[in-house]
Design a protein around this motif. Structure first.
Motif, PDB file in Angstrom:
ATOM      1  N   ASP A  10       0.832  -1.212   0.000  1.00 35.75           N
ATOM      2  CA  ASP A  10       0.000   0.000   0.000  1.00 35.75           C
ATOM      3  C   ASP A  10       0.863   1.258   0.000  1.00 35.75           C
ATOM      4  OD1 ASP A  10      -2.616  -0.934  -0.197  1.00 35.75           O
ATOM      5  OD2 ASP A  10      -2.785  -1.270   1.961  1.00 35.75           O
ATOM      6  N   LYS A  11       1.889   1.258   0.836  1.00 33.63           N
ATOM      7  CA  LYS A  11       2.786   2.415   0.895  1.00 33.63           C
ATOM      8  C   LYS A  11       3.534   2.592  -0.431  1.00 33.63           C
ATOM      9  CE  LYS A  11       3.777   2.682   5.848  1.00 33.63           C
ATOM     10  NZ  LYS A  11       4.842   2.603   6.853  1.00 33.63           N
ATOM     11  N   SER A  14       1.669   4.200  -3.072  1.00 35.43           N
ATOM     12  CA  SER A  14       1.561   5.646  -2.861  1.00 35.43           C
ATOM     13  C   SER A  14       2.878   6.364  -3.161  1.00 35.43           C
ATOM     14  CB  SER A  14       1.155   5.932  -1.412  1.00 35.43           C
ATOM     15  OG  SER A  14      -0.088   5.326  -1.135  1.00 35.43           O
ATOM     16  N   GLY A  61       1.618   1.194  -9.036  1.00 38.31           N
ATOM     17  CA  GLY A  61       0.371   1.939  -8.897  1.00 38.31           C
ATOM     18  C   GLY A  61      -0.781   1.307  -9.665  1.00 38.31           C
TER      19      GLY A  61
END
Length: 184
Positions: A10-11, A14, A61
């Motif tokens: 998830d990080k 981002s 992404g």
């Protein structure tokens, strides 16, 4: 995939390079193993592993389901290795572990030679199979992956995996039988 890995993905999605660095360290063996199946020379493998992670960082992404990160990465490694092999006119081959697992310390030299001959014949027969059938057989029997896992790795449905396995087993058996009947 662990909850910690899910958080790292998830990080990384981002744009967190540190999180992706940790993922790279954790999943490097998986990517290395996957590419090593296709390439013989370790220098080439190292280069491709690096390329796979560079491209993965650029494209993470686009990953929609975080829990599919390992399969997504494995598929990227497979695609990179196959593409590299086509470009460089290399033949796919079985892992060296197949040969190592066949050796037994109590074997006589004759038994070891016969086992080596069988492994070499299997390698030749496998290399003659179409890419999709060979890959499905390697994942199913070598990695003990499920139909769904193989499908995700290869980018096809589980039904297609079943077809590849059925056709692959049939072709492999036919080639094996044909090679056994040929004079040495």
């Amino acid at each position: 995939m662990s909850p910690h890995d899910t958080m790292l993905v998830d990080k990384a999605r981002s744009g967190d390079a540190m999180a992706f660095g940790e993922l790279t360290a954790r999943y490097r063996p998986l990517v290395y193993r996957e590419i090593r199946r296709y390439l013989q020379h370790s220098d080439d493998v190292e280069d491709l592993v690096q390329d796979v992670f560079c491209k993965a960082f650029q494209q993470i992404g686009r990953l929609r389901q975080v829990e599919l990160f390992p399969a997504w990465l494995r598929r990227a490694a497979t695609n990179a290795a196959v593409s590299w092999g086509r470009t460089n006119q290399r033949h796919l081959r079985l892992q060296d572990e197949v040969i190592a697992s066949q050796w037994r310390s109590q074997d006589t030299p004759e038994m070891a030679y016969e086992r080596h001959q069988r492994v070499e014949m299997l390698r030749r027969c496998m290399n003659d199979l179409p890419d999709n059938e060979r890959r499905a057989l390697q994942l199913y029997y070598g990695e003990e992956c499920s139909y769904e896992q193989i499908g995700e790795c290869m980018g096809v449905s589980a039904a297609s995996v079943k077809i590849y396995l059925r056709k692959g087993r049939h072709r492999l058996f036919s080639r094996w039988r044909h090679n056994r009947l040929l004079p040495a």
